[in-house]
Scaffold this motif. Structure first.
Motif, short mmCIF file in Angstrom:
data_model
loop_
_atom_site.label_atom_id
_atom_site.label_comp_id
_atom_site.label_asym_id
_atom_site.label_seq_id
_atom_site.Cartn_x
_atom_site.Cartn_y
_atom_site.Cartn_z
N GLY A 66 0.88 -1.30 -0.19
CA GLY A 66 -0.08 0.00 0.04
C GLY A 66 0.78 1.25 -0.04
N SER A 67 2.05 1.16 -0.41
CA SER A 67 2.94 2.32 -0.04
C SER A 67 2.78 3.50 -1.13
CB SER A 67 4.53 1.89 -0.12
OG SER A 67 4.72 1.40 -1.49
N GLU A 68 2.17 3.01 -2.21
CA GLU A 68 1.77 3.91 -3.37
C GLU A 68 0.47 4.69 -3.00
OE1 GLU A 68 -0.18 -0.20 -4.88
OE2 GLU A 68 1.53 0.80 -3.50
N TYR A 69 -0.10 4.59 -1.91
CA TYR A 69 -1.23 5.06 -1.50
C TYR A 69 -1.09 5.96 0.04
CZ TYR A 69 -3.26 1.98 -5.00
OH TYR A 69 -3.53 1.28 -6.17
N GLN A 90 -11.51 -2.09 10.33
CA GLN A 90 -10.91 -0.73 10.10
C GLN A 90 -11.49 -0.14 8.83
OE1 GLN A 90 -9.25 -0.22 13.00
NE2 GLN A 90 -7.09 0.13 12.03
N HIS A 91 -11.93 0.95 8.99
CA HIS A 91 -12.41 1.89 8.01
C HIS A 91 -11.10 2.72 7.32
CE1 HIS A 91 -15.22 4.01 5.25
NE2 HIS A 91 -14.72 5.00 5.66
N LEU A 92 -10.88 2.40 5.98
CA LEU A 92 -9.61 2.98 5.25
C LEU A 92 -10.27 4.18 4.33
CD1 LEU A 92 -8.65 0.30 6.24
CD2 LEU A 92 -6.87 0.69 4.48
N GLU A 93 -9.73 5.15 4.42
CA GLU A 93 -9.94 6.23 3.31
C GLU A 93 -8.88 6.89 2.88
OE1 GLU A 93 -13.09 9.41 4.07
OE2 GLU A 93 -14.58 8.01 5.11
N GLY A 94 -8.71 7.14 1.62
CA GLY A 94 -7.59 7.56 0.96
C GLY A 94 -7.61 7.62 -0.48
N ASP A 95 -6.31 7.80 -1.10
CA ASP A 95 -6.50 7.88 -2.45
C ASP A 95 -6.21 6.63 -3.21
OD1 ASP A 95 -3.65 7.59 -2.12
OD2 ASP A 95 -2.79 9.41 -2.61
N PHE A 96 -6.54 5.51 -2.87
CA PHE A 96 -6.72 4.13 -3.39
C PHE A 96 -7.99 3.95 -4.34
CE2 PHE A 96 -7.92 3.78 1.00
CZ PHE A 96 -9.28 3.21 0.69
N PRO A 97 -7.90 3.07 -5.21
CA PRO A 97 -9.05 2.85 -5.99
C PRO A 97 -10.21 2.59 -5.18
CG PRO A 97 -7.16 1.75 -6.97
CD PRO A 97 -6.64 2.20 -5.47
N ASP A 102 -14.00 -0.87 4.21
CA ASP A 102 -14.12 -1.31 5.47
C ASP A 102 -13.07 -2.69 5.30
OD1 ASP A 102 -15.34 0.60 6.89
OD2 ASP A 102 -17.42 -0.07 6.39
N LEU A 103 -12.41 -2.87 6.05
CA LEU A 103 -11.61 -4.25 5.96
C LEU A 103 -11.55 -4.77 7.30
CD1 LEU A 103 -8.39 -3.04 3.88
CD2 LEU A 103 -10.56 -4.14 3.25
N HIS A 104 -11.59 -6.34 7.10
CA HIS A 104 -11.42 -7.02 8.40
C HIS A 104 -9.92 -7.36 8.35
CE1 HIS A 104 -15.52 -7.92 9.01
NE2 HIS A 104 -15.87 -7.57 7.79
N TYR A 105 -9.46 -7.30 9.65
CA TYR A 105 -8.14 -7.76 10.11
C TYR A 105 -8.29 -8.93 11.11
CZ TYR A 105 -6.12 -3.59 8.02
OH TYR A 105 -5.50 -2.47 7.43
#
Length: 121
Positions: A66-69, A90-97, A102-105
Motif C-alpha cells: 500500500g505504499s503507493e497510497y 478498520q475503515h480506510l479512506e484515501g487515494d486508493f481505487p 471497510d477491511l477485516h483484519y
C-alpha cells in the motif's frame, strides 16, 4: 457484550490483546520494526489475495504494501472469534481505487504474537 454466533463476542478496543493494539497503529504509521515485532517468526500474512511467510517476507510487505497510497484508518469494531482469534474492522479512506473501504483484519495469536493475519473486505 453481544454474542453473535457467526462473528463471536463483540469487544472494544481496550479489550483487544496488547499485540493487536500495538500492531494496528504501528502499521498505519508505517513503523516497520514495531509492526514486525508483533509477528511470530513463522507467521503468515495474507493481503490482497497474496500470502507472505516468515519475518523477511512480512517485513517487505510492511514496507511496500500500500505504499503507493496515502490513507487514514479508523477502528470500527472487533469480535473475539475464539480463544486466540480476533476480527478487527478498520475503515480506510484515501487515494486508493474506490477511496474508502471497510477491511477485516483477522488475527490468530499464539503466545502473545501474531501467527496469522488475513486482511480482506
Amino acid at each position: 457484550m453481544e454474542l453473535n454466533s457467526k462473528r463471536g463476542t463483540a469487544i472494544n478496543w481496550p479489550e483487544l490483546p496488547a499485540v493487536i493494539r500495538g500492531f494496528l497503529p504501528a502499521h498505519e504509521a508505517r513503523e516497520t520494526e514495531t509492526a514486525a515485532s508483533a509477528f511470530a517468526a513463522d507467521a503468515v500474512v495474507t493481503d490482497e489475495g497474496r500470502s507472505y511467510r516468515g519475518a523477511e517476507e512480512i517485513r517487505n510487505w510492511l514496507v511496500n504494501g500500500g505504499s503507493e497510497y496515502t490513507y487514514t484508518t479508523d477502528f470500527v469494531g472487533a469480535h473475539r472469534v475464539g480463544e486466540a482469534r480476533f476480527d478487527v474492522v478498520q475503515h480506510l479512506e484515501g487515494d486508493f481505487p474506490g477511496g474508502s473501504a471497510d477491511l477485516h483484519y483477522r488475527f490468530v495469536l499464539d503466545g502473545g504474537l501474531i501467527t496469522r493475519l488475513t486482511i480482506e473486505p
